[in-house]
Design a protein around this motif. Structure first.
Motif, PDB file in Angstrom:
ATOM      1  N   ARG A 220       0.834  -1.196   0.000  1.00 27.06           N
ATOM      2  CA  ARG A 220       0.000   0.000   0.000  1.00 27.06           C
ATOM      3  C   ARG A 220       0.875   1.253   0.000  1.00 27.06           C
ATOM      4  NH1 ARG A 220      -4.613   1.773   4.470  1.00 27.06           N
ATOM      5  NH2 ARG A 220      -5.783   3.089   3.034  1.00 27.06           N
ATOM      6  N   THR A 227      -8.550   6.910   4.381  1.00 29.65           N
ATOM      7  CA  THR A 227      -9.786   6.138   4.418  1.00 29.65           C
ATOM      8  C   THR A 227     -10.689   6.510   3.247  1.00 29.65           C
ATOM      9  OG1 THR A 227     -10.809   7.779   5.875  1.00 29.65           O
ATOM     10  CG2 THR A 227      -9.671   5.936   6.920  1.00 29.65           C
ATOM     11  N   ARG A 228     -11.709   5.720   3.072  1.00 31.22           N
ATOM     12  CA  ARG A 228     -12.523   5.713   1.864  1.00 31.22           C
ATOM     13  C   ARG A 228     -13.052   7.098   1.454  1.00 31.22           C
ATOM     14  NH1 ARG A 228     -18.304   2.796   1.669  1.00 31.22           N
ATOM     15  NH2 ARG A 228     -18.642   2.604  -0.589  1.00 31.22           N
ATOM     16  N   ASN A 242      -5.662   5.111  -2.235  1.00 36.37           N
ATOM     17  CA  ASN A 242      -5.798   3.646  -2.225  1.00 36.37           C
ATOM     18  C   ASN A 242      -5.000   2.986  -3.352  1.00 36.37           C
ATOM     19  OD1 ASN A 242      -6.723   1.267  -1.037  1.00 36.37           O
ATOM     20  ND2 ASN A 242      -8.521   1.151  -2.345  1.00 36.37           N
ATOM     21  N   SER A 277      -7.257   4.889  -7.084  1.00 34.41           N
ATOM     22  CA  SER A 277      -8.436   5.721  -7.286  1.00 34.41           C
ATOM     23  C   SER A 277      -8.399   6.373  -8.673  1.00 34.41           C
ATOM     24  CB  SER A 277      -8.500   6.793  -6.202  1.00 34.41           C
ATOM     25  OG  SER A 277      -9.739   7.454  -6.211  1.00 34.41           O
ATOM     26  N   ASP A 410     -14.274   2.462  -5.499  1.00 32.12           N
ATOM     27  CA  ASP A 410     -13.441   2.387  -4.296  1.00 32.12           C
ATOM     28  C   ASP A 410     -12.154   1.597  -4.506  1.00 32.12           C
ATOM     29  OD1 ASP A 410     -15.446   3.706  -2.763  1.00 32.12           O
ATOM     30  OD2 ASP A 410     -16.524   1.808  -2.562  1.00 32.12           O
ATOM     31  N   TYR A 468      -8.983   0.397   3.907  1.00 37.88           N
ATOM     32  CA  TYR A 468      -9.498   1.590   3.241  1.00 37.88           C
ATOM     33  C   TYR A 468     -10.973   1.842   3.551  1.00 37.88           C
ATOM     34  CZ  TYR A 468     -10.227   4.893  -0.658  1.00 37.88           C
ATOM     35  OH  TYR A 468     -10.506   5.996  -1.428  1.00 37.88           O
ATOM     36  N   GLN A 511      -8.450   8.831   9.740  1.00 39.39           N
ATOM     37  CA  GLN A 511      -7.744   9.653   8.756  1.00 39.39           C
ATOM     38  C   GLN A 511      -6.692  10.527   9.433  1.00 39.39           C
ATOM     39  OE1 GLN A 511      -8.118   9.630   5.222  1.00 39.39           O
ATOM     40  NE2 GLN A 511      -6.156  10.637   5.589  1.00 39.39           N
TER      41      GLN A 511
END
Length: 552
Positions: A220, A227-228, A242, A277, A410, A468, A511
């Motif tokens: 990662r 976060t999402r 992400n 993303s 996502d 995520y 976050q």
């Protein structure tokens, strides 16, 4: 590659210093961090400790780094590890326990003197205990096999922290003080300990008299991490939210009759994919409704930011095949349309775009129809190839010259299903080329290998999704069983509810912890100026909303 210390004994010299003494080799140079000045120094061999020094009650398996909060600087140390397997003779561990040690002797980590410091320490602890952190003392987990092969000649002279892939060196920011203390006369490299946020699994199999091992690693990126709903899209430097590199490694031992070293392999094969993303300025804004508000920001530098992102991937991996899985209508349509428009505007010659309407093509649980996408991608997959190293030759049989970059909204559920399908297609090709499987057979004909493959990819999907999105991945019933089931659809409903609750009510602090550890946000030295972290006079509903200008 220069070795890392695998175990340290910590001696605390009252309010004066922390002394880290390598357990092996005996007499090795120890490291001192002054609690008075913050200075980091390497001691002479066999340096004697002060008689008043007290040994810390836990073993130390690595120094993750130093981080400055509002009232003190802290040393973050690893005090627990779990062996996850052996990769080509190297032990791979998961970090399981951490401790935070203050340099300021007037600070107690269990009872900080100010609520802001207490909050920041809680963020720090929650981040390290809530993630999936992996490491090895003797091999570089952050770089794919092909990159390690290409740089093997230079790696022998480097320390691990110098050789690792900077994108996946998760604790790079908090290692800054140690790295900046390295000089020709003071080489701290054995103490500079890279750790990776990702997944790792490895499993053995036996097919037609051949022992094989199948490994799966995801890495990662620390850039635009989060976060999402708080990290979407792209930044001005071309980093996307992400971003994960996933590598499937196939290791094949020699013939069953040959004498062999268990760490030597007749063949090593690697297939790499990436996800990230959609490389636009866009966000989904929490409104406490199940479907958040979608915003696609038309900025003047959108094309330049996308160009930077795609050019980085081309420079790193070669030709890029972009697979876009977002819906062509409804809520997701504006993102699809903008993505296609800017890809056409950027028009990089080594970037190809492929749209696949996942939900339309696979409706009514017809997920076998992913084969339609693979048929479209087959020319690209054959052209890109994979890495194949033969133990009897210094040169590779083949190298991977391109990559598939997959995204949905996502980069989780639909992306996981497609990446697993591409990995299976490639694994079959690899086993055919090695003569382990006959041309008319697939791994689905071998129950143990097929089950292990499905479980590895489903577990990998769950872990990326938890990092995520806050819950396990959706659609993993298909990955685990090769079938989409009503039970799986029901489980997906439960996971979706978990995501809704976590994304709307708990992801703000998560976050903040990402930003703190990766250096995206640095605390002020005056804790009173950071009271907004713990005291927000706004109504709860207002506080729950993500504002693009601040976090997105």
């Amino acid at each position: 590659m220069k070795p890392l210390h695998q175990r340290l004994n910590l001696y605390i010299e009252g309010d004066e210093a922390y002394n880290f003494v390598p357990a092996e080799p005996v007499g090795a140079r120890s490291l001192t961090i002054s609690r008075v000045t913050g200075e980091i120094s390497l001691n002479r061999p066999n340096t004697t400790l002060y008689a008043s020094s007290e040994r810390y009650h836990k073993p130390v398996y690595g120094i993750l780094g130093l981080i400055s909060l509002s009232l003190s600087e802290y040393v973050v140390i690893l005090t627990g590890r779990e062996l996850r397997g052996r990769l080509m003779g190297h032990d791979v561990y998961r970090a399981t326990d951490f401790e935070v040690l203050p340099l300021n002797p007037n600070i107690s980590v269990s009872n900080p003197p100010h609520p802001v410091e207490n909050h920041l320490l809680a963020l720090l602890r929650s981040h390290w205990t809530g993630g999936q952190f992996l490491f090895s003392y003797t091999c570089d987990l952050t770089r794919r096999l092909q990159a390690q092969w290409a740089n093997a000649a230079d790696d022998g002279r480097k320390a691990m922290w110098e050789a690792v892939d900077d994108r996946f060196f998760w604790n790079r920011f908090i290692q800054t003080r140690l790295i900046e203390s390295v000089t020709p006369d003071q080489d701290l490299s054995a103490f500079i300990f890279p750790i990776m946020y990702g997944t790792f699994d490895i499993r053995p199999a036996f097919i037609h008299g051949r022992h094989i091992q199948l490994a799966l690693i995801s890495r990662r990126s620390r850039y635009r991490a989060g976060t999402r709903y708080f990290r979407r899209g792209i930044d001005q430097d071309g980093n996307v939210a992400n971003f994960n590199e996933t590598e499937q490694i196939l290791l094949v031992e020699g013939s069953a009759h040959a004498m062999r070293d268990p760490n030597e392999f007749a063949a090593k094969l690697s297939f790499v994919q990436i996800r990230g993303s959609i490389p636009l300025y866009w966000a989904e804004i929490n409104t406490l409704r199940y479907k958040p508000d979608l915003q696609v920001m038309e900025k003047h530098d959108t094309a330049n930011a996308m160009r930077q992102h795609l050019q980085k991937q081309v420079n790193t991996y070669g030709e890029n095949s972009l697979v876009n899985l977002v819906n062509h209508k409804g809520h997701e349509k504006p993102v699809k349309d903008a993505f296609e428009r800017y890809v056409a505007e950027v028009a990089l010659p080594q970037v190809k775009y492929q749209y696949f309407d996942f939900h339309t093509e696979c409706k009514h649980m017809r997920w076998d129809r992913i084969s339609l996408l693979i048929e479209k991608l087959e020319p690209d997959l054959l052209r890109h190839g994979y890495l194949h190293l033969d133990g009897s030759s210094p040169e590779p049989v083949k190298v991977q010259t391109g990559i598939v970059r997959t995204n949905c909204m996502d980069n989780l559920d639909r992306t996981n299903v497609v990446q697993a399908a591409l990995a299976k297609w490639t694994l079959n090709k690899q086993l055919h080329s090695l003569g382990i499987l006959p041309e008319n057979a697939t791994i689905d004909d071998y129950e143990v290998l097929s089950r292990d493959f499905r479980e590895m990819w489903a577990d990998h999907a769950d872990q990326i999704s938890k990092a995520y999105g806050g819950s396990g991945a959706l659609k993993t019933d298909f990955t685990r069983t090769n079938k989409r089931t009503k039970k799986g659809a029901l489980q997906d409903g439960v996971k979706s509810l978990q995501r809704y609750l976590k994304n709307n009510y708990f992801d703000g602090p998560r976050q903040d912890a990402f930003d703190l550890v990766t250096g995206s946000w640095i605390p002020r030295k005056n804790p009173s100026s950071s009271m907004f972290l713990i005291a927000d006079p706004r109504p709860l509903i207002t506080r729950s909303v993500c504002y693009p200008s601040i976090k997105c």
